[in-house]
Enzyme design. Structure first.
Site, mmCIF file in Angstrom:
data_model
loop_
_atom_site.group_PDB
_atom_site.id
_atom_site.type_symbol
_atom_site.label_atom_id
_atom_site.label_comp_id
_atom_site.label_asym_id
_atom_site.label_seq_id
_atom_site.Cartn_x
_atom_site.Cartn_y
_atom_site.Cartn_z
ATOM 1 N N ALA A 68 0.858 -1.136 -0.097
ATOM 2 C CA ALA A 68 -0.037 0.017 0.005
ATOM 3 C C ALA A 68 0.812 1.225 -0.080
ATOM 4 O O ALA A 68 2.117 1.069 0.295
ATOM 5 C CB ALA A 68 -0.950 -0.101 1.101
ATOM 6 N N GLY A 107 0.457 -5.153 0.800
ATOM 7 C CA GLY A 107 -0.656 -5.198 -0.303
ATOM 8 C C GLY A 107 -0.453 -5.676 -1.355
ATOM 9 O O GLY A 107 -1.167 -6.174 -2.251
ATOM 10 N N GLU A 110 -0.717 -9.219 -1.219
ATOM 11 C CA GLU A 110 -2.256 -9.435 -0.824
ATOM 12 C C GLU A 110 -2.857 -9.490 -2.179
ATOM 13 O O GLU A 110 -3.779 -10.307 -2.570
ATOM 14 C CB GLU A 110 -2.942 -8.400 -0.060
ATOM 15 C CG GLU A 110 -2.610 -8.683 1.374
ATOM 16 C CD GLU A 110 -2.777 -7.586 2.405
ATOM 17 O OE1 GLU A 110 -2.423 -6.490 2.146
ATOM 18 O OE2 GLU A 110 -3.592 -7.970 3.467
ATOM 19 N N GLU A 130 3.750 -5.767 7.490
ATOM 20 C CA GLU A 130 2.986 -4.914 8.122
ATOM 21 C C GLU A 130 3.300 -4.628 9.486
ATOM 22 O O GLU A 130 3.308 -3.240 10.013
ATOM 23 C CB GLU A 130 1.635 -5.061 7.988
ATOM 24 C CG GLU A 130 0.927 -4.592 6.447
ATOM 25 C CD GLU A 130 0.938 -5.693 5.569
ATOM 26 O OE1 GLU A 130 1.803 -6.846 5.726
ATOM 27 O OE2 GLU A 130 0.167 -5.739 4.366
HETATM 28 N N1 3HC Z 1 4.882 3.362 0.037
HETATM 29 C C1 3HC Z 1 5.500 4.311 -0.221
HETATM 30 N N2 3HC Z 1 6.660 4.782 -0.558
HETATM 31 C C2 3HC Z 1 7.306 3.588 -0.393
HETATM 32 C C3 3HC Z 1 6.935 2.376 0.039
HETATM 33 C C4 3HC Z 1 5.446 2.338 0.112
HETATM 34 N N3 3HC Z 1 4.945 1.157 0.405
HETATM 35 N N4 3HC Z 1 7.954 1.537 -0.010
HETATM 36 C C5 3HC Z 1 9.008 2.107 -0.408
HETATM 37 N N5 3HC Z 1 8.643 3.520 -0.667
HETATM 38 C C6 3HC Z 1 9.347 4.672 -1.221
HETATM 39 C C7 3HC Z 1 10.693 4.833 0.029
HETATM 40 O O1 3HC Z 1 10.137 6.174 0.856
HETATM 41 C C8 3HC Z 1 11.671 5.454 -0.832
HETATM 42 O O2 3HC Z 1 11.256 6.796 -1.083
HETATM 43 P P1 3HC Z 1 12.312 8.042 -1.411
HETATM 44 O O3 3HC Z 1 13.257 7.325 -2.463
HETATM 45 O O4 3HC Z 1 11.684 9.236 -1.627
HETATM 46 O O5 3HC Z 1 13.240 8.064 -0.236
HETATM 47 C C9 3HC Z 1 11.517 4.822 -2.195
HETATM 48 O O6 3HC Z 1 10.477 4.039 -2.237
HETATM 49 C C10 3HC Z 1 12.555 3.684 -2.237
HETATM 50 O O7 3HC Z 1 12.529 2.960 -0.949
HETATM 51 P P2 3HC Z 1 13.987 2.200 -0.542
HETATM 52 O O8 3HC Z 1 14.874 3.387 -0.416
HETATM 53 O O9 3HC Z 1 13.550 1.403 0.673
HETATM 54 O O10 3HC Z 1 14.120 1.262 -1.524
HETATM 55 P P3 3HC Z 1 15.004 -0.418 -1.398
HETATM 56 O O11 3HC Z 1 15.037 -0.795 -2.925
HETATM 57 O O12 3HC Z 1 15.988 -0.333 -0.456
HETATM 58 O O13 3HC Z 1 13.760 -0.984 -0.719
HETATM 59 C C11 3HC Z 1 11.574 -1.830 -0.593
HETATM 60 C C12 3HC Z 1 12.424 -1.137 -1.372
HETATM 61 C C13 3HC Z 1 11.868 -3.103 -0.081
HETATM 62 C C14 3HC Z 1 10.175 -2.061 -1.350
HETATM 63 C C15 3HC Z 1 11.551 -1.116 0.762
HETATM 64 O O14 3HC Z 1 11.200 0.227 0.291
HETATM 65 C C16 3HC Z 1 10.327 -1.413 2.016
HETATM 66 O O15 3HC Z 1 10.508 -2.487 2.547
HETATM 67 N N6 3HC Z 1 9.045 -0.959 1.567
HETATM 68 C C17 3HC Z 1 8.077 -1.090 2.496
HETATM 69 C C18 3HC Z 1 7.280 -2.275 2.058
HETATM 70 C C19 3HC Z 1 6.223 -2.343 3.284
HETATM 71 O O16 3HC Z 1 6.149 -2.240 4.330
HETATM 72 N N7 3HC Z 1 4.953 -2.470 2.461
HETATM 73 C C20 3HC Z 1 3.771 -2.832 3.248
HETATM 74 C C21 3HC Z 1 3.043 -1.556 3.304
HETATM 75 S S1 3HC Z 1 1.620 -1.563 4.189
HETATM 76 C C22 3HC Z 1 0.539 -2.368 3.443
HETATM 77 O O17 3HC Z 1 0.721 -2.830 2.603
HETATM 78 C C23 3HC Z 1 -0.717 -2.263 4.094
HETATM 79 C C24 3HC Z 1 -1.697 -3.360 3.456
HETATM 80 O O18 3HC Z 1 -1.680 -4.705 4.129
HETATM 81 C C25 3HC Z 1 -3.218 -2.917 3.245
#
Ligand code: 3HC
Length: 655
Positions: A68, A107, A110, A130
């Site tokens: 998400a 997400g 998912e 999450e």
């Molecule tokens: N939403 C918005 N921005 C995101 C994002 C997300 N889910 N994931 C990463 N970004 C952004 C970062 O803020 C960063 O932005 P910036 O360049 O402006 O600083 C950019 O993407 C690159 O991120 P990283 O520097 O972390 O890049 P990596 O290549 O090292 O890692 C990744 C990529 C593995 C995808 C890592 O960013 C990550 O772990 N992201 C979070 C993943 C996550 O937790 N997803 C679950 C979200 S909650 C959800 O999905 C709820 C659902 O169940 C409804």
């Protein structure tokens, strides 16, 4: 292939009767409103168009879907909602196949779970992380994943936020097939083999049966690591629910919990930490500066710190030359490094081949001139200015003119060390935290003369070591120890003012620190700070408040855990309140005429937070720290500040 566009981020092309849909929302293809809307429009089109036999979903670039869009959390929700998009995919009358080409997180996974079949590359990363953001999956993850892999395995992944590679996902049963170079072609071919009248809808599967013992064990493991955070416990509860409740009920309960947690203080704090980590190590003006190539790292001193740095460097794939003063000391250093690698093998973090590979890249010698081969030399010797400046002068004559010299000092002024060399522009501070092969935090000290490319190189090196680099300017103790000193000072003031060490420790531990300050002082040992206080005695401002109790403890031979007595006593190693210390504290109060007052746990936490924040504000105004969130990360990753509170600067702002 004729290209179709359904939104700014969603395009599709018909290939052999299959609609290949690409999500292109850089940097990680997060599920923004535009992506969700585009997917809905695509499904609408695919359902109506008789030429479309099925749909393949994939991501542009290196990601499938990163989850998400976290930036949308805290803003008014925009339709279509993710659970609706996902339900539509699962119920879709034509086959939908996920071609998982990279990260499928939160997400993103998912979405894939609702597809009728999943293919992944071996390097893809799948998970529901999450809980690391203080929330639970909110679009079916807790209900669909257990239907594919069972309750125990789903608890393990979801409550720990564990991410698995494609090959493990295949073994677990999350994906149906691993495909390397021909992922899209395989997914398209798969559509042809799927019988549209018997599509596998994950939500309709029965949860595989498992023993209660396996489930309880997975739950207990996860909750032990959760240290009181809410999300992991809620994740366990929801996954268990999948076994007993119908899908619709499980999904509704999951969504309710997701929304409640998403709006909690804990989730706001962990989101702050997430974005703080992405901002850390970014230095204005350095974006266009290329880091230098580093292949060989010299490390002078292979004691506790040096050997940890060596293991970290070996893990990062570097060649390492460790240097000691004598052959005997070099042998000991090699043994220490080998011992750390052996421990990693015993705990399953490293395999035998990895150990051999690392040892193949290691030299430990008493022959300092071998450092002529190094691209950077990190010193990890005794923290004494004369020792370090003399060492740097010697290194200056040995290493290549373009090599970098890094000091691991924690308290000395690295500008003085740099000034002793002919290359102050090539000197930088790398303040590792012990044990250096485990701790993620690395303070990168930007000295007065450090050249931009040297700083950029230090940051790139930190990243390759898997560290979290935080840039600090030069001040005594840099960011972390400056704040920690303020915290220590305030905790000692409070002891004089009326709170007992055990009350302060209990308040901080209830707040989320693994250990309160006095337990930490005892663990680290009291004698180093005592020696420093004695050194500073002559120059100390006599009008400044000074708490003598720690000196009295040291004078009584109470140096902490190592002597069995410090702020506490440790009979049989167990932390115990010692009436002798309480009497010392009372005597100190009487000597200063202080009438002790009582502190509530909240007052204790507030006062210590304020001390940290005041020091943090001073570091920001002096330009030592670039941003408040850097200070938060230092305290979380180096000093046990609870991540679920977001760090001192964030927590104080919320209060
Ligand atoms: N939403 C918005 N921005 C995101 C994002 C997300 N889910 N994931 C990463 N970004 C952004 C970062 O803020 C960063 O932005 P910036 O360049 O402006 O600083 C950019 O993407 C690159 O991120 P990283 O520097 O972390 O890049 P990596 O290549 O090292 O890692 C990744 C990529 C593995 C995808 C890592 O960013 C990550 O772990 N992201 C979070 C993943 C996550 O937790 N997803 C679950 C979200 S909650 C959800 O999905 C709820 C659902 O169940 C409804």
């Amino acid at each position: 292939m004729s290209a179709l566009r359904f939104s700014d981020t969603i395009s599709a092309a018909l290939a052999d009767g299959v609609l290949v849909v690409t999500i292109d929302n850089a940097p990680v293809n997060a599920l923004s409103a535009d992506v969700r809307g585009g997917l809905m429009a695509t499904l609408e089109h695919a359902e109506k168009d008789g030429a479309v036999a099925g749909v393949v979903l994939t991501g542009a670039g290196n990601s499938f879907i990163g989850g998400a869009d976290i930036k949308e959390f805290g803003k008014p929700p925009v339709e279509p909602f993710l659970p609706d998009v996902i339900s539509r995919i699962e119920a879709f009358p034509k086959p939908v196949v996920a071609a998982i080409n990279g990260v499928a997180l939160g997400g993103g996974l998912e979405v894939a779970l609702a597809c009728h079949r999943r293919l992944a590359t071996p390097g893809a990363k799948l998970g529901l992380p999450e809980v690391k953001l203080g929330i639970v999956p909110g679009a079916g993850g807790t209900q669909r994943l257990p239907r594919l892999i069972g309750i125990a395995a789903a608890i393990d992944m979801i409550a720990n936020g564990r991410v698995v590679p494609g090959a493990e996902a295949l073994k677990l049963g999350i994906v149906d097939r691993v495909s390397s170079d021909t992922l899209l072609a395989d997914a398209i071919a798969d559509i042809k083999t799927i019988n549209a009248s018997s599509l596998c809808r994950t939500g309709l599967l029965l949860v595989p049966s498992a023993t209660t013992e396996a489930i309880d064990r997975a739950a207990a493991d996860a909750l032990r690591k959760a240290r009181g955070q809410r999300a992991p416990a809620e994740a366990v509860r929801l996954v268990r629910l999948a076994a007993t409740a119908p899908l619709s009920e499980g999904l509704a309960e999951e969504r309710r919990t997701f929304i409640e947690l998403r709006d909690s203080d804990e989730a706001a704090a962990l989101r702050h930490v997430f974005f703080a980590e992405r901002a850390a190590g970014k230095v204005e003006g350095l974006e266009t500066v290329a880091p230098r190539r580093i292949e060989t790292i010299g490390i002078v001193g292979t004691g506790l710190m040096g050997s940890g740095i060596a293991v970290s460097a070996l893990n990062g794939g570097y060649r390492v030359i460790g240097v000691e003063q004598t052959i005997e000391a070099a042998d000991k250093g090699r043994e220490r490094i080998t011992g750390l690698l052996d421990k990693a093998v015993q705990s399953g973090r490293l395999d035998a081949a990895g150990r051999e590979d690392r040892l193949g890249r290691l030299t430990v010698t008493a022959d300092m001139p071998q450092l002529a081969q190094a691209d950077i030399v990190i010193e990890a010797v005794f923290d004494d200015l004369t020792v370090k400046t003399e060492l740097f002068q010697r290194l200056d004559t040995i290493v290549r003119a373009d090599a970098i010299l890094a000091t691991n000092t924690s308290y000395l002024d690295p500008d003085l060390i740099a000034a002793a060399t002919q290359r102050p522009a090539r000197v930088v501070g790398l303040h590792f935290f012990s044990p250096a092969h485990i701790m993620r935090l690395l303070e990168v000290v930007n000295c007065k003369e450090t050249a931009p490319d040297v700083l950029a190189t230090a940051l790139a090196l930190a990243k390759r070591l898997g560290k979290l680099p935080i840039v600090s300017g030069v001040t005594e103790g840099f960011i972390g120890n400056s704040i920690f000193s303020a915290y220590r000072r305030e905790a000692e003031y409070m002891v004089e003012d009326g709170a007992l060490p055990q009350e302060i420790d209990a308040a901080l531990e209830a707040y989320g620190f693994p250990m309160g300050p006095f337990a930490v002082f005892d663990m680290a040992g009291l004698e180093i700070a005592w020696a420093r206080r004695k050194r500073q005695a002559a120059t100390r401002n006599p009008s400044e408040r000074y708490v003598a109790i720690p000196d009295w403890l040291c004078e009584a031979g109470r140096f902490g855990q190592k002597t069995g007595r410090g702020w506490y006593a440790y009979p049989d190693g167990k932390r115990t309140v010692d009436p002798e210390v309480t009497a010392m504290i009372e005597a100190a109060r009487t000597e200063k005429g202080i009438v002790p007052k009582r502190f509530t746990a909240d007052e204790i936490v507030s006062r210590l937070l304020k001390a940290m924040v005041d020091e943090g504000d001073a570091l920001l105004s002096q330009g030592i720290a670039a941003r408040a969130s850097d200070i938060d990360l230092v305290m979380i990753n180096g000093y046990g500040f609870p991540a679920s509170k977001g760090g001192p600067m964030f927590a104080a702002g919320r209060r």
